[in-house]
Design a protein around this motif. Structure first.
Motif: not given
Ligand SMILES: *Cc1c(COP(=O)(O)O)cnc(C)c1O
Length: 365
Positions: A35, A157, A39, A159, A210-213, A123, A191-192, A349, A33, A79
């Motif tokens: 976006k 998907m 980060y 969330h 879908r890992p970001g952080i 979604k 997610n993370s 974040y 991720v 996303l």
């Molecule tokens: C931002 C986001 C993520 C990543 O989330 P983290 O907490 O940073 O891992 C995953 N899925 C969606 C839909 C997001 O908007």
């Protein structure tokens, strides 16, 4: 000489964190991720460290163009899907996959002219109540999408609202699993926090994480767990230097509002870093900071261009001494961004994303 503040993006740490995420769910593919300009790290700066992902996920059209401009030919997922009909033209042109979270987006697709059918991620709102179709509307949305010649494969998907906390994900997983039970298509839910805490379960790992952080080296569930607990390394260091030193007598105060008063003689260091650099103004006396790699504390208020720190633990410090606001000091001492965020009443974040444009950024290891 430029003002001595600088951020460093650590390429090797990005690679390492991605490997940690993969280790948590070896059979899943990974959306990195990126976006919010990765980060706050900068898409171009993280690209090298993250090119081992299976795809990049983001939500801004211009950022998707930047990923393609870097030469990425693999999947890119929007996303939040498209915002207006002409975004679909960009999806067709750049081969972007996109989320579909509402009827209006299906309406746009239904009148979109494309030679190449689109891969979409349908979604579900399984309880977070931000984006997505309610479970009761999900299957009819799937049926409608499936009938469109503009649509190729449909993935599924949702969330999570509480993957990092006590409520957990079971209630949302139940809704998602029951509603999608006999639908074909790949799935993406984690997610993370869900990846690190819950991905032992096959339905949570699913097909795409879908890992970001986590890939940016911050713990999604701090302070319950630290980044070190999850084996994650800092990917951003914010460092500066002392540009002033003051000797205080008992009763002297520091900074705007005189919010800190010395109760004994003390030395104060003045750091070239303030809220206009992205350092959170909500930090108050006691926020951890490293001077020459030694842990000390901020005192007084954060101002636009400066903060003030207690030099008692570092008697050798003086003008030009290295100050680490978060990340790693030259000698290797670490100050997790999560600890600074906590002192500001926020999360890692927000600090990463708020790194100000005026701060020069370099990449390194
Ligand atoms: C931002 C986001 C993520 C990543 O989330 P983290 O907490 O940073 O891992 C995953 N899925 C969606 C839909 C997001 O908007």
């Amino acid at each position: 000489m430029p003002r001595p503040i600088q951020a460093t993006i650590h390429t090797e740490a990005l690679r390492h964190n991605l490997a940690q995420v993969r280790a948590a769910a070896p059979d899943a593919r990974v959306w990195g991720v990126v976006k919010a300009n990765a980060y706050g790290h900068g898409i171009e700066r993280v690209y090298e460290g993250l090119r081992g992902v299976d795809g990049f996920a983001l939500l801004d059209m211009a950022e998707a163009e930047r990923v393609r401009a870097l030469g990425w030919r693999g999947p890119i997922l929007l996303l939040e899907g498209v915002f207006e009909p002409r975004d679909l033209e960009l999806c067709s042109r750049l081969g972007l996959w996109h989320a579909v979270h509402c009827e209006a987006q299906i309406d746009m697709l239904a009148v979109h002219k494309t030679h190449q059918p689109h891969r979409v991620f349908l979604k579900m709102n399984s309880g977070m109540n931000r984006l997505g179709f309610a479970p009761s509307a999900y299957r009819s949305a799937w049926t409608r999408l499936n009938a469109l010649p503009q649509v190729d494969e449909i993935s599924l998907m949702t969330h999570f609202s509480d993957a990092d906390g006590a409520r957990g994900i079971a209630h949302q997983m139940k809704v998602f699993s029951e509603t999608t039970r006999d639908l074909p298509g790949e799935r993406s839910v984690a997610n993370s926090a869900a990846t690190l805490r819950h991905a032992r379960a096959a339905d949570v790992r699913a097909d795409w994480l879908r890992p970001g952080i986590a890939i940016y080296g911050s713990a999604p569930d701090f302070p319950e767990h630290s980044a070190a607990h999850w084996g994650l390394q800092r990917t951003m260091t914010l460092a500066s230097r002392l540009i002033g030193v003051q000797d205080l007598k008992p009763g002297d105060t520091v900074g705007y509002g005189s919010s800190f008063t010395a109760d004994a003689p003390m030395r104060i260091g003045v750091v070239a870093c303030g809220y206009a650099d992205g350092y959170p103004r909500h930090c108050t006396t006691g926020t951890p900071v490293l001077v020459d790699g030694v842990r000390t504390r901020m005192v007084g208020r954060v101002s636009m261009d400066m903060i003030t720190v207690d030099l008692a633990p570092v008697p050798g410090a003086g003008l030009g001494s290295e100050v680490t606001l978060w990340g790693g000091a030259t000698g290797g001492t670490m100050l997790p961004i999560d600890e600074v965020a906590q002192a500001a009443g926020t999360v890692g974040y927000e600090l990463m994303c708020a790194l100000a444009p005026r701060v020069p950024v370099v990449t390194g290891d």
